[in-house]
Scaffold this active site. Structure first.
Site, PDB file in Angstrom:
ATOM      1  N   ARG A  96     -17.841   3.051   4.427  1.00 30.39           N
ATOM      2  CA  ARG A  96     -16.613   2.546   3.795  1.00 30.39           C
ATOM      3  C   ARG A  96     -15.569   2.140   4.826  1.00 30.39           C
ATOM      4  O   ARG A  96     -14.893   1.140   4.686  1.00 30.39           O
ATOM      5  CB  ARG A  96     -15.950   3.656   2.985  1.00 30.39           C
ATOM      6  CG  ARG A  96     -16.349   3.729   1.604  1.00 30.39           C
ATOM      7  CD  ARG A  96     -15.888   5.053   1.049  1.00 30.39           C
ATOM      8  NE  ARG A  96     -16.613   5.291  -0.146  1.00 30.39           N
ATOM      9  CZ  ARG A  96     -16.244   4.818  -1.337  1.00 30.39           C
ATOM     10  NH1 ARG A  96     -15.144   4.156  -1.474  1.00 30.39           N
ATOM     11  NH2 ARG A  96     -16.986   5.032  -2.384  1.00 30.39           N
ATOM     12  N   ASP A 126     -10.821  -0.707  -9.719  1.00 29.88           N
ATOM     13  CA  ASP A 126     -10.766   0.548 -10.471  1.00 29.88           C
ATOM     14  C   ASP A 126      -9.560   0.617 -11.395  1.00 29.88           C
ATOM     15  O   ASP A 126      -9.584   1.355 -12.391  1.00 29.88           O
ATOM     16  CB  ASP A 126     -10.733   1.750  -9.511  1.00 29.88           C
ATOM     17  CG  ASP A 126     -12.119   2.144  -9.009  1.00 29.88           C
ATOM     18  OD1 ASP A 126     -13.083   1.416  -9.312  1.00 29.88           O
ATOM     19  OD2 ASP A 126     -12.224   3.170  -8.316  1.00 29.88           O
ATOM     20  N   GLU A 160       0.842  -1.205   0.000  1.00 29.23           N
ATOM     21  CA  GLU A 160       0.000   0.000   0.000  1.00 29.23           C
ATOM     22  C   GLU A 160       0.874   1.250   0.000  1.00 29.23           C
ATOM     23  O   GLU A 160       1.790   1.380   0.803  1.00 29.23           O
ATOM     24  CB  GLU A 160      -0.945  -0.022   1.212  1.00 29.23           C
ATOM     25  CG  GLU A 160      -1.649   1.279   1.513  1.00 29.23           C
ATOM     26  CD  GLU A 160      -2.490   1.842   0.369  1.00 29.23           C
ATOM     27  OE1 GLU A 160      -3.247   1.089  -0.262  1.00 29.23           O
ATOM     28  OE2 GLU A 160      -2.374   3.075   0.112  1.00 29.23           O
ATOM     29  N   TYR A 196     -28.782   8.060   2.467  1.00 29.49           N
ATOM     30  CA  TYR A 196     -29.196   6.825   3.151  1.00 29.49           C
ATOM     31  C   TYR A 196     -28.557   6.768   4.535  1.00 29.49           C
ATOM     32  O   TYR A 196     -27.534   7.410   4.783  1.00 29.49           O
ATOM     33  CB  TYR A 196     -28.857   5.572   2.331  1.00 29.49           C
ATOM     34  CG  TYR A 196     -27.470   5.489   1.753  1.00 29.49           C
ATOM     35  CD1 TYR A 196     -26.394   5.035   2.498  1.00 29.49           C
ATOM     36  CD2 TYR A 196     -27.227   5.832   0.420  1.00 29.49           C
ATOM     37  CE1 TYR A 196     -25.119   4.938   1.945  1.00 29.49           C
ATOM     38  CE2 TYR A 196     -25.963   5.748  -0.139  1.00 29.49           C
ATOM     39  CZ  TYR A 196     -24.914   5.290   0.631  1.00 29.49           C
ATOM     40  OH  TYR A 196     -23.661   5.191   0.082  1.00 29.49           O
TER      41      TYR A 196
HETATM   42  C1  LIG Z   1     -18.615   9.358  -5.047  1.00 27.55           C
HETATM   43  C2  LIG Z   1     -18.408   7.870  -5.162  1.00 27.55           C
HETATM   44  C3  LIG Z   1     -19.404   6.991  -4.697  1.00 27.55           C
HETATM   45  C4  LIG Z   1     -19.242   5.616  -4.839  1.00 27.55           C
HETATM   46  N1  LIG Z   1     -20.235   4.782  -4.384  1.00 27.55           N
HETATM   47  C5  LIG Z   1     -20.098   3.452  -4.543  1.00 27.55           C
HETATM   48  C6  LIG Z   1     -21.122   2.567  -4.088  1.00 27.55           C
HETATM   49  O1  LIG Z   1     -22.143   2.995  -3.532  1.00 27.55           O
HETATM   50  N2  LIG Z   1     -20.949   1.213  -4.273  1.00 27.55           N
HETATM   51  C7  LIG Z   1     -19.825   0.713  -4.876  1.00 27.55           C
HETATM   52  O2  LIG Z   1     -19.720  -0.521  -5.016  1.00 27.55           O
HETATM   53  N3  LIG Z   1     -18.841   1.524  -5.317  1.00 27.55           N
HETATM   54  C8  LIG Z   1     -18.945   2.874  -5.164  1.00 27.55           C
HETATM   55  N4  LIG Z   1     -17.955   3.708  -5.599  1.00 27.55           N
HETATM   56  C9  LIG Z   1     -16.789   3.117  -6.277  1.00 27.55           C
HETATM   57  C10 LIG Z   1     -15.784   2.534  -5.311  1.00 27.55           C
HETATM   58  O3  LIG Z   1     -15.428   3.485  -4.328  1.00 27.55           O
HETATM   59  C11 LIG Z   1     -14.538   2.076  -6.059  1.00 27.55           C
HETATM   60  O4  LIG Z   1     -14.906   1.393  -7.223  1.00 27.55           O
HETATM   61  C12 LIG Z   1     -13.714   1.144  -5.186  1.00 27.55           C
HETATM   62  O5  LIG Z   1     -13.298   1.814  -4.025  1.00 27.55           O
HETATM   63  C13 LIG Z   1     -12.506   0.646  -5.970  1.00 27.55           C
HETATM   64  O6  LIG Z   1     -11.678  -0.092  -5.118  1.00 27.55           O
HETATM   65  P1  LIG Z   1     -10.176  -0.388  -5.536  1.00 27.55           P
HETATM   66  O7  LIG Z   1      -9.619  -1.159  -4.392  1.00 27.55           O
HETATM   67  O8  LIG Z   1     -10.133  -0.940  -6.903  1.00 27.55           O
HETATM   68  O9  LIG Z   1      -9.483   1.040  -5.641  1.00 27.55           O
HETATM   69  P2  LIG Z   1      -9.191   2.163  -4.485  1.00 27.55           P
HETATM   70  O10 LIG Z   1     -10.316   2.139  -3.523  1.00 27.55           O
HETATM   71  O11 LIG Z   1      -8.890   3.378  -5.231  1.00 27.55           O
HETATM   72  O12 LIG Z   1      -7.923   1.592  -3.759  1.00 27.55           O
HETATM   73  C14 LIG Z   1      -6.642   1.676  -4.343  1.00 27.55           C
HETATM   74  C15 LIG Z   1      -5.602   1.592  -3.226  1.00 27.55           C
HETATM   75  O13 LIG Z   1      -4.321   1.519  -3.807  1.00 27.55           O
HETATM   76  C16 LIG Z   1      -3.447   2.474  -3.213  1.00 27.55           C
HETATM   77  N5  LIG Z   1      -2.497   2.814  -4.272  1.00 27.55           N
HETATM   78  C17 LIG Z   1      -2.653   3.678  -5.303  1.00 27.55           C
HETATM   79  N6  LIG Z   1      -1.579   3.636  -6.117  1.00 27.55           N
HETATM   80  C18 LIG Z   1      -0.722   2.727  -5.587  1.00 27.55           C
HETATM   81  C19 LIG Z   1       0.538   2.208  -5.974  1.00 27.55           C
HETATM   82  N7  LIG Z   1       1.114   2.618  -7.110  1.00 27.55           N
HETATM   83  N8  LIG Z   1       1.142   1.289  -5.189  1.00 27.55           N
HETATM   84  C20 LIG Z   1       0.540   0.845  -4.054  1.00 27.55           C
HETATM   85  N9  LIG Z   1      -0.654   1.294  -3.629  1.00 27.55           N
HETATM   86  C21 LIG Z   1      -1.301   2.207  -4.395  1.00 27.55           C
HETATM   87  C22 LIG Z   1      -4.364   3.593  -2.766  1.00 27.55           C
HETATM   88  O14 LIG Z   1      -3.769   4.352  -1.738  1.00 27.55           O
HETATM   89  C23 LIG Z   1      -5.589   2.809  -2.303  1.00 27.55           C
HETATM   90  O15 LIG Z   1      -5.459   2.378  -0.988  1.00 27.55           O
HETATM   91  C24 LIG Z   1     -18.071   5.088  -5.453  1.00 27.55           C
HETATM   92  C25 LIG Z   1     -17.067   5.960  -5.893  1.00 27.55           C
HETATM   93  C26 LIG Z   1     -17.221   7.334  -5.752  1.00 27.55           C
HETATM   94  C27 LIG Z   1     -16.131   8.250  -6.251  1.00 27.55           C
END
Ligand SMILES: Cc1cc2nc3c(=O)[nH]c(=O)nc-3n(C[C@H](O)[C@H](O)[C@H](O)COP(=O)(O)OP(=O)(O)OC[C@H]3O[C@@H](n4cnc5c(N)ncnc54)[C@H](O)[C@@H]3O)c2cc1C
Length: 398
Positions: A112, A298, A38, A221
Site C-alpha cells: 500500500r 469507501d 487531507e 502473498y
Molecule cells: C483488511 C483490508 C484489506 C484490503 N485489501 C484490499 C485489496 O487487496 N485490494 C483492494 O482493492 N482493496 C482492499 N481493501 C480496501 C481498500 O483499502 C479501500 O477500499 C481503499 O483504501 C479506499 O480508499 P479511499 O481513498 O476511498 O479511502 P481511505 O483509504 O480510507 O482514504 C481516506 C483518506 O481521507 C482522509 N480523511 C478522512 N476523513 C477526512 C476528512 N473529513 N477530511 C479530509 N480527509 C479525511 C483519511 O485520513 C485518508 O487519508 C482492503 C481493506 C481492508 C480493511
C-alpha cells in the site's frame, strides 16, 4: 483557467488516500486543477499489501502512472484457494501470460505504501494539483457556481465541485446521504508483514493464497520485490466495535485459528507485530451526489475486503469522475457528477454486494454446503469467471 478546461475554479477533494490521489491525477490528465484536503498531518498509508486486478491497472494508464505502478508490483502466478481443514488445494486461477494477454494487464500485488507513494509523487510533480495536510473537511455549503468546504480549523475553501474521498467515516457522506455510522460486521482482520525468510519455506508461493475455513480465513502473498510476505487473517468473532490498526499479541490472533490444519496455523505463528481491524461496511445506496458534491471510494461504497476490490473501485471512480468533468463549465458540474454517479453505481454496487456474500463463501463449516461450494468452484472456467470485473475498462463507458 488551465488550457483545455472550461472550469474557472478547482475541484476540491476531501481525503488524500488512494481514491483521493487517484482522482486528483485523473483530473490533472484532463487539465482540471484540484486541491486535495487531507485530515492527517502527513500524507501516507499504513498497512500492508493490496491486491489489484487488471481493472485497476487499466486506470493507472489513464492516470499517467501505468509504468511506475507496474514496476512496484509483484506479478503473482496464481490466485490459489486452499482448504484450511484438509490442507489441500481446492482450485486456482492462473494469472500468467495467458491471463495478462486476455485482460491486457496483470493481476498483481503491491505494498500500500508503495502504491500511495507512486500516486503521491505524481501528484507532487503535477502543477495542477495542490496538496494540503491537517485539513479535515467537516461539511460544505453550495451557492451559485461554487461549493465551500468547511475545515476543522475554522477556515474554508471554495471550488467548482467537492469530491468526498474521505473514506469509511466520511464527513462528506454524512451531509450527502446522512445514513449514520457504518455497520460493524463482527469480523476481525489481523495483519502482519514479515521478511520473506520468516515465511515457512514450503509456503513461499508466488500466489495470492486464501485458506478458507470455518468462521475464518487466511491470506498471504509476497510483496515489494519478494522482500516481505503479507499476512492477512480474519475470523468471525462478533467483535462489537470498530477498531483500526490496534497492535495485538500473537496469542490473540492464534485464538481464532486453533481448529485449522497445522500448516495454516504455522503461518500465524510466524507473523510479527500484528495489528487488528474490526471490519465495517454499509448497504449500497444509489445517491452519491448532492449538487456539485460527489462521493467516491469507501465514502461512496464501503465494502468488506473479501473481494480485494475496494481500492480498485476507488481508482475506477476517480477515472470516471474526471472523464465526466472533462470540458464542462462550472454551471455544468452538477450534471457531470450525476452522470458519474449513473455510470458507477451499478458496477460498484455489484462489487460491494459480492464482497459481502464472500463472507459466507469463505467461512463455511465442513459439510454438504462446503462440498457443493468446492464442486461449483472446480467446475467454473477460472480464466473467464471474473471477466465482467477484470476485462472492463471503465473509461470506455464515457
Ligand atoms: C483488511 C483490508 C484489506 C484490503 N485489501 C484490499 C485489496 O487487496 N485490494 C483492494 O482493492 N482493496 C482492499 N481493501 C480496501 C481498500 O483499502 C479501500 O477500499 C481503499 O483504501 C479506499 O480508499 P479511499 O481513498 O476511498 O479511502 P481511505 O483509504 O480510507 O482514504 C481516506 C483518506 O481521507 C482522509 N480523511 C478522512 N476523513 C477526512 C476528512 N473529513 N477530511 C479530509 N480527509 C479525511 C483519511 O485520513 C485518508 O487519508 C482492503 C481493506 C481492508 C480493511
Amino acid at each position: 483557467m488551465a488550457p483545455g478546461s472550461k472550469l474557472d475554479d478547482r475541484i476540491l477533494i476531501a481525503g488524500g488516500g488512494i481514491g483521493g490521489l487517484a482522482t486528483a491525477l485523473a483530473l490533472a490528465q484532463k487539465n482540471i486543477p484540484s486541491l486535495v484536503l487531507e485530515k492527517a498531518a502527513q500524507l501516507g498509508e499504513i498497512g500492508a499489501g493490496i491486491q489489484l486486478g487488471p481493472n485497476a491497472f487499466h486506470c493507472f494508464d489513464r492516470l499517467g502512472v501505468g509504468e511506475p505502478a507496474r514496476q512496484m508490483a509483484v506479478y503473482i502466478d496464481q490466485l490459489r484457494l486452499m482448504d484450511s481443514m484438509a490442507d489441500g488445494e481446492i482450485c486456482h486461477i492462473d494469472l500468467g501470460e495467458a491471463f495478462r494477454k486476455r485482460y491486457g494487464n496483470p493481476y498483481a500485488v503491491v505494498h500500500r505504501g508503495d502504491l500511495h507513494g507512486v500516486l503521491l509523487k505524481a501528484c507532487r510533480d503535477h502543477p495542477l494539483i495542490e496538496l494540503a495536510v491537517s485539513s479535515e473537511v467537516t461539511g460544505y455549503q453550495q451557492e451559485g457556481r461554487a461549493v465551500t468546504a468547511r475545515l476543522a480549523s475554522g477556515e474554508s475553501v471554495t471550488g467548482a465541485g467537492l469530491v468526498g474521498a474521505d473514506g469509511l467515516w466520511s464527513n462528506v457522506r454524512r451531509q450527502v446521504v446522512g445514513d449514520g455510522a457504518p455497520r460493524v460486521s463482527g469480523h476481525t482482520t489481523y495483519r502482519s508483514v514479515i521478511p520473506t525468510e520468516r515465511m515457512p519455506e514450503d509456503l513461499r508461493w508466488n500466489a495470492a493464497t486464501l485458506w478458507a475455513g470455518p468462521k475464518c480465513h487466511i491470506v498471504h502473498y509476497p510483496l515489494s520485490g519478494w522482500k516481505v510476505f503479507n499476512l492477512v487473517v480474519t475470523y468471525h468473532n462478533d467483535a462489537p466495535e470498530p477498531v483500526a490498526g490496534k497492535p495485538v499479541p500473537v496469542e490473540e490472533v492464534r485464538r481464532g485459528f486453533a481448529h485449522v490444519c497445522a500448516r495454516a496455523q504455522n503461518i500465524i505463528r510466524h507473523g510479527k507485530d500484528w495489528r487488528m481491524w474490526v471490519l465495517c461496511d454499509r448497504d449500497p445506496v444509489d445517491g452519491w451526489v448532492d449538487g456539485r458534491v460527489a462521493l467516491l471510494g469507501d465514502a461512496a461504497h464501503p465494502m468488506l475486503p473479501f473481494f480485494a476490490q475496494g481500492a480498485g473501485q476507488a481508482i475506477e471512480d476517480g477515472a470516471v469522475l474526471a472523464g465526466c468533468l472533462r470540458g464542462v463549465s462550472a454551471s455544468e458540474v452538477p450534471a457531470a457528477l450525476t452522470r458519474y454517479e449513473s455510470l458507477r453505481v451499478q458496477r460498484a454496487t455489484r462489487v460491494q454486494r459480492m464482497s459481502g456474500e464472500r463472507r459466507e463463501h469463505h467461512h463455511m463449516d465442513d459439510g454438504p454446503d462446503q462440498v457443493a461450494r468446492d464442486a461449483e468452484l472446480i467446475s467454473q472456467d477460472p480464466a473467464s469467471v471474473n471477466e465482467w470485473l477484470y476485462g472492463h475498462d471503465v473509461e470506455r463507458d464515457l
